[in-house]
Design a protein around this motif. Structure first.
Motif, PDB file in Angstrom:
ATOM      1  N   UNK A 164     -16.295   0.156  -2.870  1.00 12.11           N
ATOM      2  CA  UNK A 164     -15.829  -1.143  -2.383  1.00 12.11           C
ATOM      3  C   UNK A 164     -14.666  -1.684  -3.200  1.00 12.11           C
ATOM      4  N   UNK A 165     -14.668  -1.450  -4.503  1.00  9.27           N
ATOM      5  CA  UNK A 165     -13.597  -1.960  -5.353  1.00  9.27           C
ATOM      6  C   UNK A 165     -12.252  -1.329  -4.968  1.00  9.27           C
ATOM      7  N   UNK A 166     -12.257  -0.008  -4.781  1.00 10.83           N
ATOM      8  CA  UNK A 166     -11.014   0.674  -4.401  1.00 10.83           C
ATOM      9  C   UNK A 166     -10.598   0.303  -2.988  1.00 10.83           C
ATOM     10  N   UNK A 167     -11.572   0.172  -2.079  1.00  8.13           N
ATOM     11  CA  UNK A 167     -11.240  -0.209  -0.698  1.00  8.13           C
ATOM     12  C   UNK A 167     -10.568  -1.579  -0.672  1.00  8.13           C
ATOM     13  N   UNK A 168     -11.087  -2.519  -1.417  1.00 12.72           N
ATOM     14  CA  UNK A 168     -10.489  -3.862  -1.436  1.00 12.72           C
ATOM     15  C   UNK A 168      -9.067  -3.800  -1.973  1.00 12.72           C
ATOM     16  N   UNK A 169      -8.866  -3.065  -3.063  1.00 11.69           N
ATOM     17  CA  UNK A 169      -7.522  -2.966  -3.647  1.00 11.69           C
ATOM     18  C   UNK A 169      -6.548  -2.310  -2.676  1.00 11.69           C
ATOM     19  N   UNK A 170      -6.980  -1.256  -2.025  1.00 14.56           N
ATOM     20  CA  UNK A 170      -6.100  -0.504  -1.135  1.00 14.56           C
ATOM     21  C   UNK A 170      -5.774  -1.286   0.138  1.00 14.56           C
ATOM     22  N   UNK A 171      -6.775  -1.892   0.747  1.00 11.83           N
ATOM     23  CA  UNK A 171      -6.529  -2.636   1.984  1.00 11.83           C
ATOM     24  C   UNK A 171      -5.716  -3.907   1.726  1.00 11.83           C
ATOM     25  N   UNK A 172      -5.937  -4.541   0.561  1.00 11.05           N
ATOM     26  CA  UNK A 172      -5.131  -5.718   0.224  1.00 11.05           C
ATOM     27  C   UNK A 172      -3.667  -5.328   0.017  1.00 11.05           C
ATOM     28  N   UNK A 173      -3.441  -4.185  -0.633  1.00  6.11           N
ATOM     29  CA  UNK A 173      -2.068  -3.702  -0.820  1.00  6.11           C
ATOM     30  C   UNK A 173      -1.418  -3.392   0.521  1.00  6.11           C
ATOM     31  N   UNK A 174      -2.189  -2.830   1.464  1.00  3.03           N
ATOM     32  CA  UNK A 174      -1.656  -2.495   2.777  1.00  3.03           C
ATOM     33  C   UNK A 174      -1.259  -3.743   3.553  1.00  3.03           C
ATOM     34  N   UNK A 175      -2.108  -4.739   3.535  1.00  3.05           N
ATOM     35  CA  UNK A 175      -1.789  -5.982   4.243  1.00  3.05           C
ATOM     36  C   UNK A 175      -0.593  -6.669   3.582  1.00  3.05           C
ATOM     37  N   UNK A 176      -0.515  -6.591   2.249  1.00  2.00           N
ATOM     38  CA  UNK A 176       0.625  -7.162   1.531  1.00  2.00           C
ATOM     39  C   UNK A 176       1.923  -6.471   1.970  1.00  2.00           C
ATOM     40  N   UNK A 177       1.867  -5.155   2.143  1.00  2.00           N
ATOM     41  CA  UNK A 177       3.036  -4.402   2.585  1.00  2.00           C
ATOM     42  C   UNK A 177       3.461  -4.841   3.984  1.00  2.00           C
ATOM     43  N   UNK A 178       2.494  -5.014   4.886  1.00  3.56           N
ATOM     44  CA  UNK A 178       2.807  -5.427   6.254  1.00  3.56           C
ATOM     45  C   UNK A 178       3.416  -6.828   6.281  1.00  3.56           C
ATOM     46  N   UNK A 179       2.867  -7.715   5.494  1.00  2.00           N
ATOM     47  CA  UNK A 179       3.386  -9.085   5.475  1.00  2.00           C
ATOM     48  C   UNK A 179       4.776  -9.162   4.845  1.00  2.00           C
ATOM     49  N   UNK A 180       5.081  -8.225   3.950  1.00  5.71           N
ATOM     50  CA  UNK A 180       6.385  -8.233   3.278  1.00  5.71           C
ATOM     51  C   UNK A 180       7.530  -8.049   4.263  1.00  5.71           C
ATOM     52  N   UNK A 181       7.244  -7.427   5.414  1.00 11.14           N
ATOM     53  CA  UNK A 181       8.306  -7.206   6.412  1.00 11.14           C
ATOM     54  C   UNK A 181       7.980  -7.934   7.726  1.00 11.14           C
TER      55      UNK A 181
END
Length: 651
Positions: A249-266
């Motif tokens: 769960x810890x890695x999933x949260x970090x990875x999915x948060x990074x992915x959403x951050x990437x999408x929002x950046x553009x």
């Protein structure tokens, strides 16, 4: 919502989009090239319009023709599928300028993520972890080699445009860097029209884990959890699954948060995938994953996400493109069970996954599984042809079950029940991979297939009972369930004794002879060879051997493996029936490089020439020791089956 859409693609993705559109009451328009005139996606669409000749540059990559077809048919939107024009920002702008809606992200978002080097610089600014490497503009050999030394070997040379493993080389030795760079540049230029490269650190125990993201035009962005795509051959995905095995769960949260951050950046809108490379040497950890690239489109492997979330991603694409907000919030998207997908290709796994062509004379998929849910996304039907013009994917088989073991077992069973004749396919390889101990246990990394390729691609030798059954199928006689009625097996009847049929087949370049006769109990007796005293092999009607006969051939199925025997024309000479001492082109292509000359003595396995086909380079090697008598000219365009090399006859 739209009333009518045009699908600017072909094959299984076009059929898949049509399926959702029909459920939503949206009319569909298919486009097709001359090579696809009778294709499945053309037959199932509400309308279809031809857009050009077989080469993709004259049809599926011709944006003007596609837009003209949409306007002519009254389509309001264009769904690009994946590949072709799906990530072409110029096409997006032309679609919008024509007053149509592009079912996908904005041209600005596609441009921002379209070049790997620029995308990585953007992600660094957004705080998303990025793989160490060189993403600059300098392309001189000396400069790139110097950067590779700074990064430290092994390194990956990657095309800055495109994907799918094309234009990519792994280099472990500095001395091999120049040749690897040249080969990657040639391949990238042929596939993408762009030979510029980037160089990255190669992660030693890598896993490829990606996150499905979705945004709308109202500023919302969510993730639909992760997929594992680590099972790859030649840097191309083979089997994908969701969720990723071993994910905590810890890695999933970090990875999915990074992915959403990437999408929002553009300010991303539509379906997209953030791909991460993960160092799995010490398990999955929140500080051991790095951004690789973003695919600004629907992915081939999207069905596994749909199976575990219950979301129709194509429906979401259409709703978001029509201006609707995302159908669910992040809290409403949940995981259920496990899904695994296998990509079924026309390719020869025993020859380093060389793409194949052919007509699918026999095609059968299982209808259902007893312990899991089966989904088949196919782009072809029986009698359709796999041509050299496009990707040789036949179908995707996806299985969902409560557990990973149940899904993997179910998919292996589905593959073992699938039958295909008329083209070489990768069924057996896929089934063996699913049954592999490391894969089954979830011990995944991108080098798994490469390390075990010899074992995974090795087929079992042809068994005598299969050969006998195949020979029986080529005979006019057949097993009978009414042995006392001579007319029930008339071809096997003789007035005083059973009529003997002599049959000849070709297997693995060898002529095999047999004698076939009917027995009193209705079975067939098959004697291999010419000695009538040899013990016969008995073939009965109820033998559990699966066989498909097609013009000039017969295919025997055993699990997920298949053996095809050629049945020579009875009027052919024995010499004509054999293969001869020639090496022929496995598919149409361009002879890119020639590495041998007439009168050269060559060894088995020695590279003789490089054939460019389906936008990739394929090395053609000597099948045995010999002396070259003839060899194709460099730059020659050859057809499937054309002679490439002729060897001198042994004295």
């Amino acid at each position: 919502m739209f009333d009518k859409i045009l699908i600017a693609n072909r094959g299984e993705i076009a059929v898949r989009v049509i399926r959702t559109a029909r459920r939503l009451g949206i009319a569909t328009v298919a486009v097709y090239s001359d090579a696809d005139r009778g294709a499945l996606h053309v037959r199932v669409a509400d309308q279809a319009i031809c857009i050009g000749a077989a080469p993709a540059t004259e049809s599926y990559l011709n944006g003007e023709k596609i837009i003209a077809a949409a306007r002519e048919t009254g389509a309001q939107a264009i769904h690009p599928g994946y590949g072709f024009l799906s990530e072409n920002p110029d096409f997006v702008e032309k679609v919008e300028a024509a007053g149509l809606t592009f079912v996908g992200p904005s041209s600005q978002a596609i441009r921002a993520m379209g070049l790997k080097d620029a995308a990585k610089r953007l992600m660094e600014k957004a705080g998303v972890p990025v793989v160490p490497g060189y993403h600059g503009d300098t392309q001189a050999l000396v400069a790139l080699a110097s950067k590779a030394n700074e990064i430290g070997y092994p390194v990956l040379i990657k095309a800055r445009a495109g994907g799918g493993g094309k234009g990519m080389r792994l280099v472990s030795d500095p001395d091999a860097f120049p040749d690897a760079l040249a080969a990657a540049q040639r391949e990238a230029k042929a596939a993408f029209g762009d030979e510029r490269m980037l160089v990255e650190k190669y992660i030693q125990s890598p896993r490829h884990i990606e996150v499905q993201v979705f945004g709308d035009k109202h500023g919302h962005a969510v993730h639909l959890f992760e997929r594992d795509c680590s099972a790859q051959r030649r840097h191309q995905k083979v089997i994908e699954e969701a969720p990723a095995p071993g994910m905590n769960e810890e890695t999933r949260i970090a990875m999915t948060e990074a992915a959403v951050k990437a999408a929002k950046a553009i300010s991303y809108s539509g379906a997209g995938t953030i791909e991460f490379i993960v160092d799995a040497s010490d398990g999955l950890r929140p500080d051991r994953f790095w951004f690789m690239e973003m695919n600004t489109r629907l992915q081939v492997e999207h069905p596994v996400t749909e199976m575990v979330t219950g979301v129709d991603l194509v429906e979401w694409q259409l709703r978001v493109a029509a201006g609707e907000p995302l159908p669910r919030t992040q809290e409403e998207i949940t995981l259920a069970g496990h899904a695994v997908e296998a990509r079924l290709y026309a390719e020869d796994a025993t020859r380093d996954f060389l793409p194949a062509t052919g007509t699918l004379h026999h095609l059968h998929f299982p209808d259902r599984l007893d312990t899991a849910t089966l989904r088949v996304d196919a782009g072809v039907a029986e009698k359709d042809a796999i041509t050299p013009f496009y990707d040789p994917m036949i179908a995707k088989l996806i299985v969902h079950a409560p557990t990973r073991a149940g899904a993997v077992d179910g998919l292996a069973t589905a593959l073992e029940q699938t039958e295909i004749a008329g083209s070489t396919v990768n069924l057996g390889f896929l089934a063996r991979l699913l049954r592999d101990d490391d894969f089954y246990a979830g011990r995944l990394e991108t080098g798994l297939i490469g390390r075990k390729q010899d074992v995974l691609t090795k087929t079992a030798p042809l068994q005598e009972r299969h050969l006998a059954a195949a020979i029986a199928a080529t005979s006019m006689a057949e097993p009978s369930d009414r042995p006392n009625d001579p007319f029930s097996a008339i071809a096997g009847y003789g007035h005083f004794s059973s009529l003997v049929h002599k049959r000849t087949v070709v297997h693995d370049e060898q002529l095999l002879e047999a004698r076939v006769s009917a027995q009193a109990d209705g079975a067939l007796a098959i004697r291999l060879g010419n000695d009538p005293s040899d013990q016969p092999i008995i073939v009965r009607r109820d033998d559990p051997i699966r066989i498909a006969s097609w013009p000039g051939h017969v295919t025997v199925f055993e699990g997920a493996d298949a053996v095809t025997l050629r049945v020579p024309d009875r009027l052919q000479s024995a010499e004509e029936s054999g293969a001869g001492d020639r090496l022929r082109a496995p598919m149409p292509g361009l002879v890119k490089l020639v590495r041998a000359a007439v009168n050269d003595a060559v060894r088995k396995g020695q590279p003789l020439l490089v054939l460019e086909a389906m936008k990739m380079e394929h090395t053609i090697a000597a099948p045995h020791d010999g002396i070259v008598a003839e060899i194709a000219a460099e730059g020659a365009q050859v057809n499937d089956g054309a002679m490439l090399v002729r060897f001198q006859e042994a004295e």
